[in-house]
Design a protein around this motif. Structure first.
Motif: not given
Length: 398
Positions: A193-219
């Motif tokens: 068991d571990v406890d590591h906060p995780m943040l995924v950065l991707s150009s399209s959809s993640s290969i790991l987890d898409e349960s909380c996908q946030v498309p970046v919309h720059p203005s």
């Protein structure tokens, strides 16, 4: 086998020790006066949003990742974690490196891992036993507790890998989904068991987890000028705010849990694609929002803020023509990385089906939890049964 020299592996002789938390050294270096929570929050969100082209929504989800924490493990499900996946990020403009620099400046422990076909196949992600040297070989995922793990997928290109690459990908997915890291002892593996906060950065959809996908919309243009990191006063404000938020342990008010149950049942009647995973995300976000506000009790305002945040995120998700988002994976069983179009995702439109997940639970007090169990007779049926969803109470030690 002979041990390596001290120049490669330093030896420490300890006479006495006491356990310290990951934020203890940060607390000792900060002033004692209370942080201006509102001002500090806006300051930190503003600095992160500048890097993301003015996207404050993505910046807020980064804050949620920083406060993600394993509060309990029940029925094979971890309670209290959220792993946002920021998509639509450029791969060569230095945005990911700038984000990592800022987070390293304000958060105690940060590690960024660049994920490519080559790095996945290198075999240095999982800890392995070296029987020649008769010792455990260190790996990139062998980290101190509460280390923020940034997974940078922006350099990942379509291709095929197997063997060590598939094992590394599986290890990352397991870490993201269940906060467990497997140690490879050759003939067998042992999960820890571990406890590591995780943040995924991707150009399209993640290969790991898409349960909380946030498309970046720059203005506006990505702001990569980080000269403000030299301002120790600004850094102290951000650090003090995060330390204050990390120190909070909000407990759920029964009014909030009742309101969550009623709203979940009502939403599920209207949209059968809504399920336990969504409720788990909402409640986890609610608890973290309370911590970010410096509250000791989760109130209705935090639930409403979390729901509003999620609605804004969902508005950015473009529906796909797949009947089941759980049946599609960007990586096949054989290890083939499929090309993805930037901005696409696995969102489900109203009326589409999805299977229910195992029972979930959210801590409410130090000795109790409020959990979600799949409603009787509601195992992926298409019609009816929405009103039977419920939040049974159970007791457990966190």
């Amino acid at each position: 086998a002979r041990p390596p020299p001290a120049s490669l592996v330093p030896r420490l002789h300890c006479l006495s020790f006491h356990h310290v938390a990951a934020t203890d050294h940060l607390a000792m270096s900060l002033p004692t006066e209370a942080a201006d929570i509102g001002g500090a929050r806006e300051l930190l969100i503003g600095k992160l949003a500048d890097i993301l082209g003015g996207d404050t929504l993505a910046a807020e989800y980064i804050l949620l990742a920083l406060l993600s924490k394993v509060h309990a493990r029940t029925h094979g499900t971890i309670v209290g974690t959220i792993s946002p996946s920021l998509s639509n990020l450029p791969s060569q403009d230095g945005v990911c490196d700038a984000l990592a620099r800022v987070l390293q400046a304000v958060y105690p422990l940060v590690r960024m891992i660049d994920v490519t076909a080559g790095s996945l196949g290198s075999g240095d992600l999982m800890p392995k036993k070296d029987y020649t040297m008769n010792r455990l070989a260190a790996s990139k995922l062998q980290l101190s507790a509460r280390t923020l793990l940034i997974i940078n997928e922006t350099g990942l290109e379509p291709g095929v890998f197997s063997g060590a690459g598939v094992e590394a990908l599986t290890a990352l997915r397991t870490l993201c989904a269940s906060q467990k890291l497997e140690y490879d002892f050759g003939v067998y593996r042992v999960p820890f068991d571990v406890d590591h906060p995780m943040l995924v950065l991707s150009s399209s959809s993640s290969i790991l987890d898409e349960s909380c996908q946030v498309p970046v919309h720059p203005s506006r243009q990505w702001q990569l000028d980080l000269t403000w990191l030299e301002d120790e006063g600004t850094l102290q404000i951000c650090r003090q705010y995060l330390l204050s938020a990390l120190s909070c342990a909000p407990e759920f008010d029964p009014v909030v849990t009742s309101a969550a149950e009623e709203e979940f049942v009502a939403l599920r009647r209207e949209d059968r694609s809504i399920g336990p995973d969504d409720l788990h995300l909402w409640l986890t976000t609610t608890r973290i929002m309370a911590g970010l506000a410096g509250a000791q009790t989760v109130a209705m305002e935090h639930w409403e803020s979390a729901r509003a945040l999620d609605r804004r995120r969902r508005l950015r998700l473009q529906p796909r023509d797949t009947p089941n988002r759980h049946s599609i994976s960007p990586v096949s069983v054989s290890g083939k990385i499929l090309p993805r179009t930037p901005g696409t995702n696995d969102a489900v439109t109203a009326g589409q089906e999805r299977h229910d997940a195992p029972a979930l639970s959210i801590p409410t007090t130090a000795a109790g939890t409020v959990g979600l169990a799949p409603p009787p007779g509601d195992q992926g049926q298409g019609d009816g049964g929405g009103s039977e969803a419920h939040l049974p109470r159970s007791t457990m030690e966190e």
